[in-house]
Design a protein around this motif. Structure first.
Motif, short mmCIF file in Angstrom:
data_model
loop_
_atom_site.label_atom_id
_atom_site.label_comp_id
_atom_site.label_asym_id
_atom_site.label_seq_id
_atom_site.Cartn_x
_atom_site.Cartn_y
_atom_site.Cartn_z
N PHE A 177 6.89 16.26 -0.45
CA PHE A 177 8.04 15.86 0.33
C PHE A 177 9.30 15.95 -0.54
N SER A 178 10.38 16.43 0.06
CA SER A 178 11.65 16.50 -0.66
C SER A 178 12.28 15.12 -0.73
N GLU B 153 14.19 9.54 4.15
CA GLU B 153 14.05 9.36 5.59
C GLU B 153 12.87 8.45 5.92
N ARG B 154 11.74 8.67 5.25
CA ARG B 154 10.55 7.85 5.49
C ARG B 154 10.79 6.39 5.12
N VAL C 283 4.69 3.79 0.44
CA VAL C 283 4.48 2.55 1.19
C VAL C 283 5.22 1.41 0.50
N ARG C 284 5.17 1.36 -0.81
CA ARG C 284 5.87 0.32 -1.57
C ARG C 284 7.38 0.44 -1.39
N ARG D 168 8.23 -0.88 1.98
CA ARG D 168 8.15 -2.34 1.96
C ARG D 168 9.39 -2.94 1.29
N ALA D 169 9.79 -2.32 0.18
CA ALA D 169 10.99 -2.78 -0.54
C ALA D 169 12.23 -2.65 0.33
N GLN D 170 12.33 -1.54 1.03
CA GLN D 170 13.49 -1.33 1.89
C GLN D 170 13.53 -2.36 3.02
#
Length: 107
Positions: A19-20, A26-27, A63-64, A67-69
């Motif tokens: 992934f760029s 974006e994710r 995923v981390r 979660r942080a965001q």
């Protein structure tokens, strides 16, 4: 510290997908600068660095980051607060796993 590109590796049995930086941001719903700062704070670490400008992350790191965001958005925490919160959440997860192991050993 500025990185020109952050790449994410998602492992699956059938393929490895890169992934760029734009896709990672974006994710995670984060700006590039925030992702770089999260790395600097130790919230997430690249799995491997091919060079100074390219970082590789596994899916656990993505995923981390997500979660942080969420902690930043929903609880309005700064990066220090996010780092501490994630550390405590990791400890809780570890303790819960330990409890499951101990319960399985009871008659």
């Amino acid at each position: 510290m500025s990185k020109s590109e952050i790449v994410v590796i998602e492992s699956s049995p059938s393929e490895h997908r890169l992934f760029s930086l734009e896709e990672v941001c974006e994710r995670c719903g984060a700006h590039t600068e925030i992702v770089v700062e999260m790395v600097e704070y130790g919230i997430v670490e690249p799995v491997e660095q091919a060079s100074a400008s390219v970082w590789y992350f596994n899916t656990q790191a993505v995923v981390r980051l997500q979660r942080a965001q969420r902690l930043m958005d929903e609880l309005e925490l700064n990066l220090s607060g996010v780092a501490l919160s994630l550390e405590l959440l990791d400890k809780i997860d570890g303790l819960q796993k330990h409890i499951v192991v101990l319960k399985s050993q009871l008659p």
